[in-house]
Design a protein around this motif. Structure first.
Motif, PDB file in Angstrom:
ATOM      1  N   SER A 152       0.837  -1.194   0.000  1.00  0.00           N
ATOM      2  CA  SER A 152       0.000   0.000   0.000  1.00  0.00           C
ATOM      3  C   SER A 152       0.878   1.252   0.000  1.00  0.00           C
ATOM      4  N   GLY A 153       0.500   2.212  -0.807  1.00  0.00           N
ATOM      5  CA  GLY A 153       1.188   3.498  -0.807  1.00  0.00           C
ATOM      6  C   GLY A 153       2.406   3.610  -1.691  1.00  0.00           C
ATOM      7  N   VAL A 154       2.735   2.558  -2.455  1.00  0.00           N
ATOM      8  CA  VAL A 154       3.930   2.639  -3.297  1.00  0.00           C
ATOM      9  C   VAL A 154       3.660   3.321  -4.641  1.00  0.00           C
ATOM     10  N   GLY A 155       2.382   3.535  -4.979  1.00  0.00           N
ATOM     11  CA  GLY A 155       2.050   4.269  -6.191  1.00  0.00           C
ATOM     12  C   GLY A 155       1.571   3.424  -7.349  1.00  0.00           C
ATOM     13  N   LYS A 156       1.071   2.219  -7.086  1.00  0.00           N
ATOM     14  CA  LYS A 156       0.587   1.362  -8.180  1.00  0.00           C
ATOM     15  C   LYS A 156      -0.542   2.048  -8.952  1.00  0.00           C
ATOM     16  N   SER A 157      -1.530   2.561  -8.235  1.00  0.00           N
ATOM     17  CA  SER A 157      -2.667   3.221  -8.887  1.00  0.00           C
ATOM     18  C   SER A 157      -2.224   4.472  -9.628  1.00  0.00           C
ATOM     19  N   SER A 158      -1.270   5.190  -9.065  1.00  0.00           N
ATOM     20  CA  SER A 158      -0.767   6.403  -9.720  1.00  0.00           C
ATOM     21  C   SER A 158      -0.033   6.077 -11.006  1.00  0.00           C
ATOM     22  N   ALA A 197      -4.006  13.101  -4.176  1.00  0.00           N
ATOM     23  CA  ALA A 197      -4.711  12.514  -3.027  1.00  0.00           C
ATOM     24  C   ALA A 197      -5.549  11.323  -3.484  1.00  0.00           C
ATOM     25  N   LEU A 198      -4.927  10.392  -4.169  1.00  0.00           N
ATOM     26  CA  LEU A 198      -5.622   9.210  -4.673  1.00  0.00           C
ATOM     27  C   LEU A 198      -5.959   8.289  -3.510  1.00  0.00           C
ATOM     28  N   GLN A 243      -2.726  -4.338 -26.379  1.00  0.00           N
ATOM     29  CA  GLN A 243      -3.839  -3.879 -25.540  1.00  0.00           C
ATOM     30  C   GLN A 243      -3.537  -4.351 -24.118  1.00  0.00           C
ATOM     31  N   PHE A 244      -3.075  -3.425 -23.282  1.00  0.00           N
ATOM     32  CA  PHE A 244      -2.752  -3.767 -21.899  1.00  0.00           C
ATOM     33  C   PHE A 244      -4.029  -3.808 -21.078  1.00  0.00           C
ATOM     34  N   GLN A 245      -4.260  -4.934 -20.428  1.00  0.00           N
ATOM     35  CA  GLN A 245      -5.351  -5.087 -19.464  1.00  0.00           C
ATOM     36  C   GLN A 245      -4.673  -5.054 -18.101  1.00  0.00           C
ATOM     37  N   ILE A 246      -4.816  -3.945 -17.403  1.00  0.00           N
ATOM     38  CA  ILE A 246      -4.032  -3.702 -16.197  1.00  0.00           C
ATOM     39  C   ILE A 246      -4.887  -3.885 -14.957  1.00  0.00           C
ATOM     40  N   TRP A 247      -4.478  -4.833 -14.128  1.00  0.00           N
ATOM     41  CA  TRP A 247      -5.132  -5.091 -12.849  1.00  0.00           C
ATOM     42  C   TRP A 247      -4.285  -4.439 -11.767  1.00  0.00           C
ATOM     43  N   ASP A 248      -4.867  -3.474 -11.098  1.00  0.00           N
ATOM     44  CA  ASP A 248      -4.211  -2.756 -10.011  1.00  0.00           C
ATOM     45  C   ASP A 248      -4.751  -3.325  -8.712  1.00  0.00           C
ATOM     46  N   THR A 249      -3.921  -4.074  -8.009  1.00  0.00           N
ATOM     47  CA  THR A 249      -4.372  -4.756  -6.799  1.00  0.00           C
ATOM     48  C   THR A 249      -4.221  -3.864  -5.575  1.00  0.00           C
ATOM     49  N   ALA A 250      -5.023  -4.154  -4.567  1.00  0.00           N
ATOM     50  CA  ALA A 250      -4.899  -3.442  -3.301  1.00  0.00           C
ATOM     51  C   ALA A 250      -3.633  -3.897  -2.604  1.00  0.00           C
ATOM     52  N   THR A 309      10.654   5.022 -11.833  1.00  0.00           N
ATOM     53  CA  THR A 309       9.540   5.794 -12.377  1.00  0.00           C
ATOM     54  C   THR A 309       9.124   6.885 -11.400  1.00  0.00           C
ATOM     55  N   SER A 310       8.362   7.820 -11.932  1.00  0.00           N
ATOM     56  CA  SER A 310       7.681   8.800 -11.104  1.00  0.00           C
ATOM     57  C   SER A 310       6.334   9.072 -11.760  1.00  0.00           C
ATOM     58  N   ALA A 311       5.280   8.610 -11.113  1.00  0.00           N
ATOM     59  CA  ALA A 311       3.942   8.884 -11.639  1.00  0.00           C
ATOM     60  C   ALA A 311       3.650  10.378 -11.547  1.00  0.00           C
ATOM     61  N   LEU A 312       4.197  11.041 -10.535  1.00  0.00           N
ATOM     62  CA  LEU A 312       3.991  12.482 -10.365  1.00  0.00           C
ATOM     63  C   LEU A 312       4.549  13.271 -11.538  1.00  0.00           C
ATOM     64  N   SER A 313       5.800  13.027 -11.879  1.00  0.00           N
ATOM     65  CA  SER A 313       6.441  13.797 -12.946  1.00  0.00           C
ATOM     66  C   SER A 313       6.479  13.076 -14.289  1.00  0.00           C
ATOM     67  N   ALA A 314       5.816  11.928 -14.384  1.00  0.00           N
ATOM     68  CA  ALA A 314       5.675  11.154 -15.632  1.00  0.00           C
ATOM     69  C   ALA A 314       6.999  10.588 -16.145  1.00  0.00           C
ATOM     70  N   ILE A 315       7.951  10.388 -15.262  1.00  0.00           N
ATOM     71  CA  ILE A 315       9.245   9.841 -15.670  1.00  0.00           C
ATOM     72  C   ILE A 315       9.139   8.323 -15.839  1.00  0.00           C
ATOM     73  N   ASN A 316       9.473   7.849 -17.038  1.00  0.00           N
ATOM     74  CA  ASN A 316       9.621   6.433 -17.374  1.00  0.00           C
ATOM     75  C   ASN A 316       8.369   5.565 -17.235  1.00  0.00           C
ATOM     76  N   VAL A 317       7.198   6.128 -17.044  1.00  0.00           N
ATOM     77  CA  VAL A 317       6.002   5.285 -16.918  1.00  0.00           C
ATOM     78  C   VAL A 317       5.689   4.580 -18.239  1.00  0.00           C
ATOM     79  N   PRO A 318       5.625   5.296 -19.373  1.00  0.00           N
ATOM     80  CA  PRO A 318       5.391   4.566 -20.630  1.00  0.00           C
ATOM     81  C   PRO A 318       6.521   3.580 -20.941  1.00  0.00           C
ATOM     82  N   GLN A 319       7.748   3.928 -20.562  1.00  0.00           N
ATOM     83  CA  GLN A 319       8.891   3.054 -20.816  1.00  0.00           C
ATOM     84  C   GLN A 319       8.770   1.741 -20.039  1.00  0.00           C
ATOM     85  N   LEU A 320       8.148   1.780 -18.873  1.00  0.00           N
ATOM     86  CA  LEU A 320       7.917   0.565 -18.094  1.00  0.00           C
ATOM     87  C   LEU A 320       7.064  -0.423 -18.885  1.00  0.00           C
TER      88      LEU A 320
END
Length: 178
Positions: free
Chosen positions: A14-20, A33-34, A55-62, A123-134
Motif C-alpha cells: 500500500s502506498g507505493v504508487g501502483k494506482s498512480s 490525493a488518490l 492492448q494492456f489489461q491492467i489489474w491494479d491490486t490493493a 519511475t515517477s507517476a507524479l512527474s511522468a518519468i519512465n512510466v510509458p517506458q515501463l
C-alpha cells in the motif's frame, strides 16, 4: 494491424504508487490525493511498440502493509511458485522524484532485478518519468504469441507467506475458508 492482449497485474504494498502509475499510463494524469484501492481496479490502454499493437489489461491490486522493497522478493517467489504460464517481471522503483527520501539504492534494486530476470525501471507517476517506458519494456520482453502455452481459464492464486494456511484472502480483503 492485429492487437495483442497483454494482462498486467501490479503487485506491491500500500502506498507505493501502483494506482498512480496506472493513472499516469492510461490517462496521462496524476491525482495527489488518490484513495487506496480496495480489492482491485481494472483499466486498459493500447500501446504500439515496434509495429505491434498491445492492448494492456491492467489489474491494479490493493496493497497490504507498507514495507515496499523488502516484500518484492516474497511477491516474486509466490508468482514463480504458482504461475504456470510465461511471465515477464518488471520492478518499478516508483517515486523517483523523492530522491532525498530514498530507502533503496538503485544498484541494489538493479542487482536484484537482474538476479530474477526482471527489468528494473525507476519511475515517477507524479512527474511522468519512465512510466510509458515501463510498459514498453514489458511489451518488448513478451515471447512471440505462437510460443505461448496458456491453458484457457487458468488462474494463479497468490497468498502472503505469513497467511494462515486455513484461510484465503478474497480480492476485497475478507477471509474465507478454503
Amino acid at each position: 494491424m492485429a492487437v495483442r492482449e497483454v494482462k498486467v497485474c501490479l503487485l506491491g504494498e500500500s502506498g507505493v504508487g501502483k494506482s498512480s502509475i496506472v493513472l499516469r499510463f492510461v490517462n496521462d494524469s496524476f491525482k495527489p490525493a488518490l484513495e487506496s484501492t480496495i480489492g482491485a481496479s481494472f483499466m486498459t490502454k493500447r500501446l504500439d511498440v515496434d509495429g505491434v499493437s498491445y492492448q494492456f489489461q491492467i489489474w491494479d491490486t490493493a496493497g497490504q502493509e507498507k514495507a515496499t522493497f523488502r516484500t518484492v522478493k516474497d511477491w516474486v517467489r509466490e508468482l514463480k511458485r504458482n504461475c504456470t504460464t510465461d511471465l515477464v517481471l518488471a520492478i518499478a522503483g516508483n517515486k523517483s522524484d523523492l530522491n532525498d527520501l530514498r530507502e533503496v539504492r538503485v544498484r541494489e534494486a538493479e542487482e536484484y532485478a537482474q538476479s530474477i530476470g526482471a527489468h528494473f525501471i525507476e519511475t515517477s507517476a507524479l512527474s511522468a518519468i519512465n512510466v510509458p517506458q515501463l510498459f514498453k519494456a514489458i511489451a518488448e520482453e513478451l515471447p512471440p504469441e505462437d510460443s505461448i502455452s496458456v491453458r484457457p481459464g487458468s488462474t494463479v492464486h497468490l497468498r502472503r507467506h505469513d497467511e494462515n494456511k486455513e484461510t484465503q484472502t478474497s480480492c476485497c480483503g475478507s477471509k474465507k475458508s478454503r
